[in-house]
Design a protein around this motif. Structure first.
Motif, PDB file in Angstrom:
ATOM      1  N   SER A  50       0.805  -1.224   0.000  1.00 15.43           N
ATOM      2  CA  SER A  50       0.000   0.000   0.000  1.00 15.43           C
ATOM      3  C   SER A  50       0.837   1.273   0.000  1.00 15.43           C
ATOM      4  O   SER A  50       0.334   2.347  -0.348  1.00 15.43           O
ATOM      5  CB  SER A  50      -0.942   0.008   1.200  1.00 15.43           C
ATOM      6  OG  SER A  50      -0.210  -0.070   2.401  1.00 15.43           O
ATOM      7  N   VAL A  51       2.115   1.164   0.380  1.00 14.65           N
ATOM      8  CA  VAL A  51       2.961   2.357   0.458  1.00 14.65           C
ATOM      9  C   VAL A  51       4.161   2.286  -0.482  1.00 14.65           C
ATOM     10  O   VAL A  51       4.904   3.276  -0.615  1.00 14.65           O
ATOM     11  CB  VAL A  51       3.445   2.614   1.892  1.00 14.65           C
ATOM     12  CG1 VAL A  51       2.280   2.663   2.862  1.00 14.65           C
ATOM     13  CG2 VAL A  51       4.477   1.588   2.339  1.00 14.65           C
ATOM     14  N   LYS A  52       4.353   1.168  -1.122  1.00 14.74           N
ATOM     15  CA  LYS A  52       5.508   0.993  -1.997  1.00 14.74           C
ATOM     16  C   LYS A  52       5.514   2.047  -3.094  1.00 14.74           C
ATOM     17  O   LYS A  52       4.497   2.297  -3.736  1.00 14.74           O
ATOM     18  CB  LYS A  52       5.469  -0.417  -2.589  1.00 14.74           C
ATOM     19  CG  LYS A  52       6.794  -0.932  -3.094  1.00 14.74           C
ATOM     20  CD  LYS A  52       6.670  -2.409  -3.489  1.00 14.74           C
ATOM     21  CE  LYS A  52       6.359  -3.280  -2.298  1.00 14.74           C
ATOM     22  NZ  LYS A  52       6.284  -4.726  -2.670  1.00 14.74           N
ATOM     23  N   GLY A  53       6.665   2.656  -3.296  1.00 14.75           N
ATOM     24  CA  GLY A  53       6.783   3.708  -4.302  1.00 14.75           C
ATOM     25  C   GLY A  53       6.447   5.093  -3.797  1.00 14.75           C
ATOM     26  O   GLY A  53       6.735   6.092  -4.467  1.00 14.75           O
ATOM     27  N   ARG A  54       5.841   5.181  -2.611  1.00 17.93           N
ATOM     28  CA  ARG A  54       5.476   6.475  -2.043  1.00 17.93           C
ATOM     29  C   ARG A  54       6.249   6.770  -0.753  1.00 17.93           C
ATOM     30  O   ARG A  54       6.571   7.932  -0.486  1.00 17.93           O
ATOM     31  CB  ARG A  54       3.972   6.527  -1.734  1.00 17.93           C
ATOM     32  CG  ARG A  54       3.086   6.329  -2.954  1.00 17.93           C
ATOM     33  CD  ARG A  54       1.619   6.572  -2.613  1.00 17.93           C
ATOM     34  NE  ARG A  54       1.106   5.638  -1.617  1.00 17.93           N
ATOM     35  CZ  ARG A  54       0.573   6.005  -0.453  1.00 17.93           C
ATOM     36  NH1 ARG A  54       0.491   7.279  -0.128  1.00 17.93           N
ATOM     37  NH2 ARG A  54       0.113   5.078   0.392  1.00 17.93           N
ATOM     38  N   PHE A  55       6.519   5.742   0.029  1.00 14.29           N
ATOM     39  CA  PHE A  55       7.208   5.905   1.306  1.00 14.29           C
ATOM     40  C   PHE A  55       8.629   5.357   1.193  1.00 14.29           C
ATOM     41  O   PHE A  55       8.878   4.389   0.466  1.00 14.29           O
ATOM     42  CB  PHE A  55       6.489   5.137   2.408  1.00 14.29           C
ATOM     43  CG  PHE A  55       5.147   5.689   2.811  1.00 14.29           C
ATOM     44  CD1 PHE A  55       4.513   6.679   2.083  1.00 14.29           C
ATOM     45  CD2 PHE A  55       4.526   5.214   3.957  1.00 14.29           C
ATOM     46  CE1 PHE A  55       3.282   7.173   2.467  1.00 14.29           C
ATOM     47  CE2 PHE A  55       3.292   5.700   4.364  1.00 14.29           C
ATOM     48  CZ  PHE A  55       2.664   6.671   3.610  1.00 14.29           C
ATOM     49  N   THR A  56       9.531   5.977   1.953  1.00 13.23           N
ATOM     50  CA  THR A  56      10.915   5.512   2.010  1.00 13.23           C
ATOM     51  C   THR A  56      11.376   5.452   3.458  1.00 13.23           C
ATOM     52  O   THR A  56      11.296   6.451   4.169  1.00 13.23           O
ATOM     53  CB  THR A  56      11.847   6.444   1.223  1.00 13.23           C
ATOM     54  OG1 THR A  56      11.413   6.530  -0.139  1.00 13.23           O
ATOM     55  CG2 THR A  56      13.283   5.918   1.255  1.00 13.23           C
ATOM     56  N   ILE A  57      11.840   4.289   3.865  1.00 13.77           N
ATOM     57  CA  ILE A  57      12.384   4.120   5.211  1.00 13.77           C
ATOM     58  C   ILE A  57      13.901   4.257   5.133  1.00 13.77           C
ATOM     59  O   ILE A  57      14.534   3.818   4.159  1.00 13.77           O
ATOM     60  CB  ILE A  57      11.972   2.759   5.819  1.00 13.77           C
ATOM     61  CG1 ILE A  57      12.371   2.687   7.296  1.00 13.77           C
ATOM     62  CG2 ILE A  57      12.556   1.595   5.026  1.00 13.77           C
ATOM     63  CD1 ILE A  57      11.833   1.445   8.017  1.00 13.77           C
ATOM     64  N   SER A  58      14.481   4.872   6.143  1.00  8.88           N
ATOM     65  CA  SER A  58      15.935   4.996   6.197  1.00  8.88           C
ATOM     66  C   SER A  58      16.368   5.056   7.657  1.00  8.88           C
ATOM     67  O   SER A  58      15.529   5.174   8.546  1.00  8.88           O
ATOM     68  CB  SER A  58      16.411   6.235   5.440  1.00  8.88           C
ATOM     69  OG  SER A  58      15.880   7.411   6.018  1.00  8.88           O
ATOM     70  N   ARG A  59      17.666   4.957   7.865  1.00  9.36           N
ATOM     71  CA  ARG A  59      18.184   5.029   9.218  1.00  9.36           C
ATOM     72  C   ARG A  59      19.548   5.677   9.205  1.00  9.36           C
ATOM     73  O   ARG A  59      20.298   5.533   8.239  1.00  9.36           O
ATOM     74  CB  ARG A  59      18.248   3.640   9.866  1.00  9.36           C
ATOM     75  CG  ARG A  59      19.198   2.673   9.159  1.00  9.36           C
ATOM     76  CD  ARG A  59      19.009   1.258   9.669  1.00  9.36           C
ATOM     77  NE  ARG A  59      19.414   1.102  11.054  1.00  9.36           N
ATOM     78  CZ  ARG A  59      19.119   0.053  11.813  1.00  9.36           C
ATOM     79  NH1 ARG A  59      18.412  -0.944  11.304  1.00  9.36           N
ATOM     80  NH2 ARG A  59      19.531  -0.014  13.061  1.00  9.36           N
ATOM     81  N   ASP A  60      19.865   6.368  10.275  1.00 13.45           N
ATOM     82  CA  ASP A  60      21.185   6.948  10.483  1.00 13.45           C
ATOM     83  C   ASP A  60      21.688   6.400  11.806  1.00 13.45           C
ATOM     84  O   ASP A  60      21.309   6.883  12.882  1.00 13.45           O
ATOM     85  CB  ASP A  60      21.098   8.473  10.508  1.00 13.45           C
ATOM     86  CG  ASP A  60      22.460   9.137  10.594  1.00 13.45           C
ATOM     87  OD1 ASP A  60      23.433   8.475  11.027  1.00 13.45           O
ATOM     88  OD2 ASP A  60      22.569  10.315  10.250  1.00 13.45           O
TER      89      ASP A  60
END
Length: 123
Positions: free
Chosen positions: A62-72
């Motif tokens: 449902s969120v693929k292509g619209r949301f991006t997860i990342s981490r620092d």
């Protein structure tokens, strides 16, 4: 013990963007899996995205292509960039973490949770 604190939620019009942050304290979480979940009114908690300690990512359809997860890992912080938001994205968003390899879409696998941040998308 790990404490998580989400921020960045708010009210946005459909098509807009928000960036959620999840700050961890208590220990460094370089070897932890991170996940984002959400819960809309009257519904169960739903998987959104997850990222392994090495950066492998997985998203709900449902969120693929619209949301991006990342981490620092240097800042002990995870992020969820949300673009092209839709009214159906309205929910309380939670970050969660557990120690270990891989990644998880199952909320029961996570040991630590934040208090949540409200995201409201108006049509």
């Amino acid at each position: 013990q790990v404490q998580l604190l989400e921020s960045g939620g708010g009210l946005v019009q459909a098509g807009g963007s928000l960036r959620l942050s999840c700050a961890a304290s208590g220990r460094t979480f370089i070897d932890y899996v991170l996940g984002w979940f959400r819960q809309a009114p009257g519904k169960g908690r739903e998987f959104v995205a997850t990222i392994s300690w090495s950066g492998i990512k997985y998203y709900a359809d449902s969120v693929k292509g619209r949301f991006t997860i990342s981490r620092d890992n240097t800042k002990n912080t995870a992020y969820l960039q949300m673009n092209s938001l839709k009214p159906e994205d309205t929910a309380v968003y939670y970050c969660a973490t557990r120690r270990g390899l891989g990644y998880d879409t199952n909320s029961s696998k996570y040991d630590y949770w934040g208090q949540g941040t409200q995201v409201t998308v108006s049509s």
